[in-house]
Design an enzyme around this catalytic site. Structure first.
Site, PDB file in Angstrom:
ATOM      1  N   THR A  11     -31.471  20.388   9.156  1.00  0.00           N
ATOM      2  CA  THR A  11     -30.694  20.977   8.052  1.00  0.00           C
ATOM      3  C   THR A  11     -30.697  22.510   8.100  1.00  0.00           C
ATOM      4  O   THR A  11     -30.111  23.161   7.251  1.00  0.00           O
ATOM      5  CB  THR A  11     -31.275  20.518   6.687  1.00  0.00           C
ATOM      6  OG1 THR A  11     -32.672  20.832   6.666  1.00  0.00           O
ATOM      7  CG2 THR A  11     -31.098  19.031   6.488  1.00  0.00           C
ATOM      8  N   VAL A  14     -29.579  26.571  12.813  1.00  0.00           N
ATOM      9  CA  VAL A  14     -29.316  26.131  14.192  1.00  0.00           C
ATOM     10  C   VAL A  14     -29.153  24.610  14.242  1.00  0.00           C
ATOM     11  O   VAL A  14     -28.292  24.085  14.953  1.00  0.00           O
ATOM     12  CB  VAL A  14     -30.443  26.616  15.142  1.00  0.00           C
ATOM     13  CG1 VAL A  14     -30.217  26.107  16.557  1.00  0.00           C
ATOM     14  CG2 VAL A  14     -30.524  28.139  15.142  1.00  0.00           C
ATOM     15  N   CYS A 130     -32.039  34.040  21.869  1.00  0.00           N
ATOM     16  CA  CYS A 130     -30.570  34.137  21.923  1.00  0.00           C
ATOM     17  C   CYS A 130     -30.071  35.419  22.579  1.00  0.00           C
ATOM     18  O   CYS A 130     -28.990  35.432  23.164  1.00  0.00           O
ATOM     19  CB  CYS A 130     -29.968  33.976  20.534  1.00  0.00           C
ATOM     20  SG  CYS A 130     -30.703  35.019  19.276  1.00  0.00           S
ATOM     21  N   LYS A 230     -38.817  40.456  24.930  1.00  0.00           N
ATOM     22  CA  LYS A 230     -38.329  39.103  25.264  1.00  0.00           C
ATOM     23  C   LYS A 230     -37.234  39.188  26.325  1.00  0.00           C
ATOM     24  O   LYS A 230     -37.202  38.385  27.261  1.00  0.00           O
ATOM     25  CB  LYS A 230     -37.770  38.412  24.017  1.00  0.00           C
ATOM     26  CG  LYS A 230     -38.844  37.888  23.086  1.00  0.00           C
ATOM     27  CD  LYS A 230     -38.203  37.254  21.855  1.00  0.00           C
ATOM     28  CE  LYS A 230     -39.234  36.982  20.777  1.00  0.00           C
ATOM     29  NZ  LYS A 230     -38.631  36.441  19.556  1.00  0.00           N
ATOM     30  N   HIS A 259     -23.842  37.641  19.526  1.00  0.00           N
ATOM     31  CA  HIS A 259     -24.520  38.807  20.109  1.00  0.00           C
ATOM     32  C   HIS A 259     -23.678  39.350  21.265  1.00  0.00           C
ATOM     33  O   HIS A 259     -23.055  38.571  22.008  1.00  0.00           O
ATOM     34  CB  HIS A 259     -25.880  38.416  20.680  1.00  0.00           C
ATOM     35  CG  HIS A 259     -26.936  38.137  19.651  1.00  0.00           C
ATOM     36  ND1 HIS A 259     -26.765  38.349  18.301  1.00  0.00           N
ATOM     37  CD2 HIS A 259     -28.226  37.687  19.797  1.00  0.00           C
ATOM     38  CE1 HIS A 259     -27.887  38.032  17.662  1.00  0.00           C
ATOM     39  NE2 HIS A 259     -28.778  37.618  18.543  1.00  0.00           N
TER      40      HIS A 259
HETATM   41  C1  2RA Z   1     -32.433  37.914  16.721  1.00  0.00           C
HETATM   42  N1  2RA Z   1     -32.808  37.037  18.916  1.00  0.00           N
HETATM   43  O1  2RA Z   1     -31.262  38.139  17.014  1.00  0.00           O
HETATM   44  C2  2RA Z   1     -33.242  37.031  17.556  1.00  0.00           C
HETATM   45  C3  2RA Z   1     -33.290  35.672  16.956  1.00  0.00           C
HETATM   46  N2  2RA Z   1     -33.996  34.735  17.689  1.00  0.00           N
HETATM   47  O2  2RA Z   1     -32.981  38.370  15.745  1.00  0.00           O
END
Ligand code: 2RA
Length: 351
Positions: A11, A14, A130, A230, A259
Protein backbone atom coordinates in the site's frame (compact mmCIF):
# COMPACT_ATOMS: atom_id res chain seq x y z
CA UNK A 1 0.58 -23.04 -11.88
CA UNK A 2 3.37 -20.50 -11.55
CA UNK A 3 5.26 -19.33 -8.48
CA UNK A 4 3.66 -17.35 -5.69
CA UNK A 5 4.82 -13.75 -5.52
CA UNK A 6 4.32 -11.36 -2.62
CA UNK A 7 4.43 -7.57 -2.60
CA UNK A 8 5.58 -6.47 0.85
CA UNK A 9 4.61 -2.84 1.39
CA UNK A 10 1.77 -3.18 -1.10
CA UNK A 11 0.00 0.00 0.00
CA UNK A 12 3.05 2.31 -0.03
CA UNK A 13 4.18 4.68 -2.78
CA UNK A 14 6.40 2.12 -4.55
CA UNK A 15 4.12 -0.83 -3.72
CA UNK A 16 1.23 0.91 -5.46
CA UNK A 17 3.34 1.43 -8.58
CA UNK A 18 4.26 -2.24 -8.38
CA UNK A 19 0.57 -3.14 -8.51
CA UNK A 20 0.05 -0.79 -11.49
CA UNK A 21 2.92 -2.54 -13.25
CA UNK A 22 1.39 -5.98 -12.61
CA UNK A 23 -1.95 -4.73 -13.90
CA UNK A 24 -0.33 -3.34 -17.04
CA UNK A 25 1.65 -6.49 -17.93
CA UNK A 26 0.14 -8.47 -20.80
CA UNK A 27 0.81 -11.69 -18.94
CA UNK A 28 2.31 -12.52 -15.58
CA UNK A 29 4.05 -15.75 -14.59
CA UNK A 30 2.48 -15.89 -11.11
CA UNK A 31 0.23 -18.54 -9.65
CA UNK A 32 -0.77 -16.49 -6.62
CA UNK A 33 -0.18 -12.79 -5.97
CA UNK A 34 -0.11 -11.98 -2.25
CA UNK A 35 -0.28 -8.45 -0.85
CA UNK A 36 1.45 -7.82 2.47
CA UNK A 37 1.58 -4.58 4.48
CA UNK A 38 1.72 -3.11 7.95
CA UNK A 39 -1.08 -3.91 10.43
CA UNK A 40 -2.53 -0.45 9.64
CA UNK A 41 -3.20 -1.44 6.03
CA UNK A 42 -4.09 -5.09 6.63
CA UNK A 43 -7.63 -5.92 5.56
CA UNK A 44 -7.63 -3.37 2.77
CA UNK A 45 -8.94 -4.67 -0.55
CA UNK A 46 -6.96 -4.08 -3.73
CA UNK A 47 -7.79 -5.41 -7.18
CA UNK A 48 -4.83 -6.89 -9.00
CA UNK A 49 -5.30 -8.35 -12.48
CA UNK A 50 -9.03 -8.37 -12.09
CA UNK A 51 -9.09 -10.19 -8.76
CA UNK A 52 -9.91 -8.40 -5.51
CA UNK A 53 -7.29 -9.32 -2.92
CA UNK A 54 -7.14 -8.63 0.79
CA UNK A 55 -3.94 -7.16 2.15
CA UNK A 56 -2.50 -9.42 4.85
CA UNK A 57 -0.47 -8.29 7.83
CA UNK A 58 3.31 -8.56 7.75
CA UNK A 59 4.10 -11.67 9.83
CA UNK A 60 6.09 -14.91 9.40
CA UNK A 61 2.83 -16.68 8.41
CA UNK A 62 2.31 -14.20 5.57
CA UNK A 63 5.33 -15.70 3.80
CA UNK A 64 4.12 -19.29 3.92
CA UNK A 65 4.18 -20.73 0.40
CA UNK A 66 5.71 -17.57 -1.08
CA UNK A 67 8.40 -18.21 -3.70
CA UNK A 68 9.45 -14.62 -4.40
CA UNK A 69 8.87 -11.74 -1.98
CA UNK A 70 9.35 -8.22 -3.36
CA UNK A 71 10.06 -5.75 -0.55
CA UNK A 72 9.11 -2.09 -0.94
CA UNK A 73 9.51 -0.97 2.66
CA UNK A 74 11.98 1.17 4.66
CA UNK A 75 15.47 -0.17 5.44
CA UNK A 76 14.69 -1.26 9.01
CA UNK A 77 11.70 -3.32 7.93
CA UNK A 78 13.62 -5.00 5.12
CA UNK A 79 16.49 -5.72 7.43
CA UNK A 80 14.16 -7.45 9.82
CA UNK A 81 11.73 -9.17 7.47
CA UNK A 82 13.67 -10.16 4.33
CA UNK A 83 15.56 -12.87 6.31
CA UNK A 84 12.22 -14.07 7.71
CA UNK A 85 10.88 -14.45 4.16
CA UNK A 86 14.03 -16.37 3.21
CA UNK A 87 13.66 -18.65 6.24
CA UNK A 88 10.15 -19.42 5.04
CA UNK A 89 11.59 -20.52 1.67
CA UNK A 90 11.21 -17.38 -0.43
CA UNK A 91 13.77 -15.43 -2.43
CA UNK A 92 13.64 -11.81 -1.24
CA UNK A 93 14.02 -9.03 -3.81
CA UNK A 94 14.65 -5.95 -1.75
CA UNK A 95 14.23 -2.35 -2.83
CA UNK A 96 15.62 -0.82 0.36
CA UNK A 97 19.20 0.18 1.12
CA UNK A 98 19.61 -2.50 3.77
CA UNK A 99 21.53 -5.08 1.74
CA UNK A 100 22.78 -3.31 -1.38
CA UNK A 101 26.45 -3.25 -0.47
CA UNK A 102 26.50 -6.63 1.30
CA UNK A 103 29.05 -8.74 -0.62
CA UNK A 104 26.75 -11.77 -0.32
CA UNK A 105 23.84 -9.94 -1.91
CA UNK A 106 23.83 -9.27 -5.65
CA UNK A 107 22.77 -5.78 -6.78
CA UNK A 108 20.90 -6.30 -10.00
CA UNK A 109 19.77 -4.32 -13.02
CA UNK A 110 18.59 -7.07 -15.39
CA UNK A 111 19.74 -5.24 -18.54
CA UNK A 112 23.27 -5.04 -17.12
CA UNK A 113 23.93 -8.05 -14.87
CA UNK A 114 20.90 -10.39 -14.93
CA UNK A 115 23.04 -13.50 -14.36
CA UNK A 116 23.84 -12.25 -10.84
CA UNK A 117 20.33 -13.21 -9.69
CA UNK A 118 21.63 -16.76 -9.43
CA UNK A 119 24.50 -15.83 -7.05
CA UNK A 120 22.54 -15.20 -3.86
CA UNK A 121 23.97 -17.06 -0.89
CA UNK A 122 21.67 -15.18 1.49
CA UNK A 123 18.57 -15.72 -0.61
CA UNK A 124 18.34 -11.94 -1.02
CA UNK A 125 18.75 -9.85 -4.17
CA UNK A 126 18.97 -6.07 -3.88
CA UNK A 127 17.52 -3.40 -6.13
CA UNK A 128 19.70 -0.28 -6.56
CA UNK A 129 18.87 3.21 -5.36
CA UNK A 130 16.68 5.13 -7.80
CA UNK A 131 19.36 7.72 -8.59
CA UNK A 132 21.86 5.08 -9.67
CA UNK A 133 19.16 3.14 -11.50
CA UNK A 134 17.96 6.09 -13.51
CA UNK A 135 21.21 6.17 -15.49
CA UNK A 136 22.29 2.54 -15.23
CA UNK A 137 20.73 0.98 -18.33
CA UNK A 138 22.25 3.71 -20.51
CA UNK A 139 25.59 3.51 -18.77
CA UNK A 140 25.61 -0.31 -18.93
CA UNK A 141 24.98 -0.29 -22.67
CA UNK A 142 27.69 2.33 -23.30
CA UNK A 143 30.12 0.49 -21.01
CA UNK A 144 29.65 -2.69 -22.98
CA UNK A 145 30.51 -0.87 -26.18
CA UNK A 146 33.26 1.54 -25.10
CA UNK A 147 34.52 0.34 -21.67
CA UNK A 148 33.75 2.80 -18.87
CA UNK A 149 36.69 4.32 -16.99
CA UNK A 150 35.49 7.44 -15.18
CA UNK A 151 32.15 8.90 -14.28
CA UNK A 152 31.15 12.39 -13.15
CA UNK A 153 27.44 12.96 -12.58
CA UNK A 154 25.10 15.65 -11.32
CA UNK A 155 21.62 14.57 -10.39
CA UNK A 156 18.36 16.51 -10.61
CA UNK A 157 16.23 14.49 -8.21
CA UNK A 158 12.48 14.59 -7.92
CA UNK A 159 10.62 15.13 -4.65
CA UNK A 160 9.05 11.66 -4.75
CA UNK A 161 12.51 10.24 -4.07
CA UNK A 162 11.68 11.32 -0.52
CA UNK A 163 8.44 9.35 -0.61
CA UNK A 164 4.90 10.61 -0.23
CA UNK A 165 6.13 13.04 2.41
CA UNK A 166 8.35 14.68 -0.20
CA UNK A 167 5.56 14.89 -2.75
CA UNK A 168 3.16 16.42 -0.23
CA UNK A 169 5.77 18.91 0.87
CA UNK A 170 6.54 20.06 -2.68
CA UNK A 171 2.84 20.42 -3.51
CA UNK A 172 2.21 22.40 -0.30
CA UNK A 173 5.15 24.68 -1.04
CA UNK A 174 4.06 25.25 -4.62
CA UNK A 175 0.52 26.14 -3.59
CA UNK A 176 1.89 28.46 -0.91
CA UNK A 177 3.84 30.51 -3.47
CA UNK A 178 1.57 30.12 -6.52
CA UNK A 179 0.16 33.36 -7.87
CA UNK A 180 1.83 35.41 -5.17
CA UNK A 181 4.54 37.97 -5.55
CA UNK A 182 7.10 36.12 -3.51
CA UNK A 183 10.65 37.52 -3.39
CA UNK A 184 13.41 35.45 -4.88
CA UNK A 185 15.43 34.95 -1.74
CA UNK A 186 15.13 31.69 0.14
CA UNK A 187 14.08 33.66 3.24
CA UNK A 188 11.23 35.23 1.25
CA UNK A 189 10.03 31.81 0.15
CA UNK A 190 10.33 30.52 3.72
CA UNK A 191 8.27 33.49 4.91
CA UNK A 192 5.57 32.77 2.32
CA UNK A 193 5.49 29.15 3.44
CA UNK A 194 5.08 30.14 7.07
CA UNK A 195 2.35 32.63 6.16
CA UNK A 196 0.50 29.83 4.34
CA UNK A 197 0.80 27.56 7.37
CA UNK A 198 3.33 25.15 5.82
CA UNK A 199 5.29 23.63 8.75
CA UNK A 200 8.93 24.58 9.17
CA UNK A 201 10.14 21.01 9.20
CA UNK A 202 10.92 19.76 5.70
CA UNK A 203 12.56 16.67 4.20
CA UNK A 204 14.51 18.96 1.85
CA UNK A 205 16.58 21.10 4.27
CA UNK A 206 15.62 24.28 2.35
CA UNK A 207 12.63 25.54 0.38
CA UNK A 208 12.22 23.51 -2.81
CA UNK A 209 9.63 25.72 -4.51
CA UNK A 210 11.32 28.36 -6.72
CA UNK A 211 14.62 26.76 -5.78
CA UNK A 212 17.00 23.80 -6.16
CA UNK A 213 18.66 22.14 -3.18
CA UNK A 214 22.16 20.63 -3.47
CA UNK A 215 21.49 18.07 -0.77
CA UNK A 216 19.86 14.64 -0.99
CA UNK A 217 20.05 11.90 1.58
CA UNK A 218 21.93 12.02 4.87
CA UNK A 219 25.27 13.53 5.88
CA UNK A 220 28.33 11.38 5.42
CA UNK A 221 32.02 12.07 6.04
CA UNK A 222 34.01 14.83 4.37
CA UNK A 223 31.00 16.72 3.09
CA UNK A 224 29.47 13.92 1.02
CA UNK A 225 25.83 12.89 1.20
CA UNK A 226 24.56 9.29 1.37
CA UNK A 227 22.99 9.73 -2.04
CA UNK A 228 26.32 10.72 -3.64
CA UNK A 229 28.12 7.76 -2.11
CA UNK A 230 25.36 5.42 -3.26
CA UNK A 231 25.86 6.57 -6.84
CA UNK A 232 29.56 5.78 -6.52
CA UNK A 233 29.38 2.47 -4.67
CA UNK A 234 26.39 1.03 -6.45
CA UNK A 235 27.64 1.96 -9.93
CA UNK A 236 30.88 0.14 -9.19
CA UNK A 237 29.09 -2.95 -7.91
CA UNK A 238 26.52 -3.22 -10.72
CA UNK A 239 29.06 -2.68 -13.47
CA UNK A 240 31.58 -4.98 -11.76
CA UNK A 241 34.20 -2.19 -11.85
CA UNK A 242 35.43 -2.03 -8.27
CA UNK A 243 37.97 0.71 -9.03
CA UNK A 244 35.75 2.87 -11.23
CA UNK A 245 36.41 6.57 -10.60
CA UNK A 246 33.12 8.22 -9.73
CA UNK A 247 32.20 11.66 -8.47
CA UNK A 248 28.61 12.72 -7.94
CA UNK A 249 26.74 15.82 -6.82
CA UNK A 250 23.12 15.15 -5.94
CA UNK A 251 20.60 17.95 -6.20
CA UNK A 252 16.88 18.02 -5.37
CA UNK A 253 14.73 19.92 -7.87
CA UNK A 254 11.05 20.96 -7.75
CA UNK A 255 9.86 18.05 -9.91
CA UNK A 256 7.32 15.59 -8.48
CA UNK A 257 8.53 12.38 -10.13
CA UNK A 258 11.41 11.35 -12.46
CA UNK A 259 15.05 11.78 -11.66
CA UNK A 260 17.41 13.27 -14.25
CA UNK A 261 21.19 13.11 -14.40
CA UNK A 262 23.82 14.99 -16.37
CA UNK A 263 26.52 12.42 -17.06
CA UNK A 264 30.17 12.93 -18.04
CA UNK A 265 31.52 9.48 -18.84
CA UNK A 266 35.05 8.68 -19.94
CA UNK A 267 35.75 5.40 -21.71
CA UNK A 268 38.74 3.21 -22.61
CA UNK A 269 37.95 3.41 -26.29
CA UNK A 270 37.24 6.13 -28.77
CA UNK A 271 33.63 7.30 -28.63
CA UNK A 272 31.31 8.89 -31.14
CA UNK A 273 27.81 10.32 -30.91
CA UNK A 274 26.51 8.30 -33.82
CA UNK A 275 27.78 5.00 -32.44
CA UNK A 276 26.49 5.93 -28.97
CA UNK A 277 23.04 6.58 -30.46
CA UNK A 278 23.10 3.19 -32.20
CA UNK A 279 24.09 1.41 -29.01
CA UNK A 280 21.40 3.14 -26.97
CA UNK A 281 18.74 2.68 -29.64
CA UNK A 282 19.46 -1.05 -29.75
CA UNK A 283 18.54 -1.37 -26.06
CA UNK A 284 14.77 -2.04 -25.71
CA UNK A 285 14.54 -0.27 -22.35
CA UNK A 286 16.12 2.97 -23.60
CA UNK A 287 14.53 5.70 -25.69
CA UNK A 288 16.85 8.12 -27.45
CA UNK A 289 15.32 11.59 -27.66
CA UNK A 290 18.15 13.53 -29.14
CA UNK A 291 18.01 15.89 -32.07
CA UNK A 292 19.88 19.14 -31.49
CA UNK A 293 18.63 20.59 -34.78
CA UNK A 294 15.03 20.24 -33.70
CA UNK A 295 15.91 20.83 -30.06
CA UNK A 296 14.60 17.44 -29.06
CA UNK A 297 15.73 16.26 -25.62
CA UNK A 298 14.11 14.44 -22.71
CA UNK A 299 12.64 16.21 -19.68
CA UNK A 300 11.29 14.61 -16.51
CA UNK A 301 7.79 15.89 -17.22
CA UNK A 302 7.78 13.91 -20.46
CA UNK A 303 9.22 10.75 -19.00
CA UNK A 304 7.12 10.39 -15.85
CA UNK A 305 4.97 7.24 -15.93
CA UNK A 306 7.14 5.60 -18.60
CA UNK A 307 9.08 2.41 -18.20
CA UNK A 308 11.97 3.34 -20.46
CA UNK A 309 14.97 5.47 -19.61
CA UNK A 310 15.24 8.48 -21.91
CA UNK A 311 18.58 9.75 -23.14
CA UNK A 312 19.40 12.96 -24.99
CA UNK A 313 21.96 15.75 -25.39
CA UNK A 314 24.59 13.18 -26.30
CA UNK A 315 27.80 15.06 -27.12
CA UNK A 316 31.43 14.22 -27.54
CA UNK A 317 33.31 16.24 -24.93
CA UNK A 318 35.40 18.94 -26.58
CA UNK A 319 38.29 18.91 -24.14
CA UNK A 320 38.24 15.38 -22.72
CA UNK A 321 39.31 12.43 -24.87
CA UNK A 322 37.03 9.36 -25.15
CA UNK A 323 34.34 11.18 -23.22
CA UNK A 324 30.61 11.51 -23.73
CA UNK A 325 28.25 14.00 -22.12
CA UNK A 326 24.57 13.13 -21.97
CA UNK A 327 21.35 13.85 -20.09
CA UNK A 328 19.22 10.98 -18.88
CA UNK A 329 15.73 10.88 -17.33
CA UNK A 330 14.16 7.87 -15.61
CA UNK A 331 10.95 7.61 -13.62
CA UNK A 332 12.31 7.06 -10.12
CA UNK A 333 9.22 5.15 -8.99
CA UNK A 334 9.09 2.87 -12.03
CA UNK A 335 12.50 1.80 -13.43
CA UNK A 336 14.04 3.53 -10.43
CA UNK A 337 12.20 1.30 -7.98
CA UNK A 338 9.14 -0.89 -8.61
CA UNK A 339 9.81 -1.83 -12.23
CA UNK A 340 13.40 -2.95 -11.70
CA UNK A 341 12.37 -4.98 -8.64
CA UNK A 342 9.58 -6.56 -10.68
CA UNK A 343 11.93 -7.31 -13.57
CA UNK A 344 14.30 -9.08 -11.17
CA UNK A 345 11.36 -11.17 -9.94
CA UNK A 346 10.37 -11.93 -13.55
CA UNK A 347 13.94 -12.98 -14.30
CA UNK A 348 13.77 -15.37 -11.33
CA UNK A 349 10.43 -16.76 -12.49
CA UNK A 350 12.00 -17.56 -15.88
CA UNK A 351 14.38 -19.85 -13.99
C1 2RA B 1 15.96 9.98 -3.25
N1 2RA B 1 17.20 8.17 -4.20
O1 2RA B 1 15.73 10.42 -4.37
C2 2RA B 1 16.46 8.62 -3.07
C3 2RA B 1 15.33 7.72 -2.71
N2 2RA B 1 15.67 6.39 -2.57
O2 2RA B 1 15.79 10.62 -2.23
Amino acid sequence: TGPTVAVVGATGAVGSVMIDIMNQRETVPWGEIRLIASPRSAGKKITVRGVERTVVELSPEAFEGVDIAMFDVPDELSERWAPVAVDCGAIAVDNSGAFRMNPEVPLVVPEVNAAKVHERPKGIIANPNCTTLSMMTALGALHQEFGLRELVVSSYQAASGSGQEGVDRLRDEISAVAGKEVGERSGDVAEALTAAGVPEETPFKAPLALNVVPWAGSRKEDGWTSEELKVRNESRKILGLSELKVSATCVRVPVVTTHSLAVHATFENEVGVERAHQVLEAAPSIAVHDDPEQQVFPTPAEVVGQDRTYVGRVRQALDFPNTLEFFVCGDNLRKGAALNTYEIAETLAQG
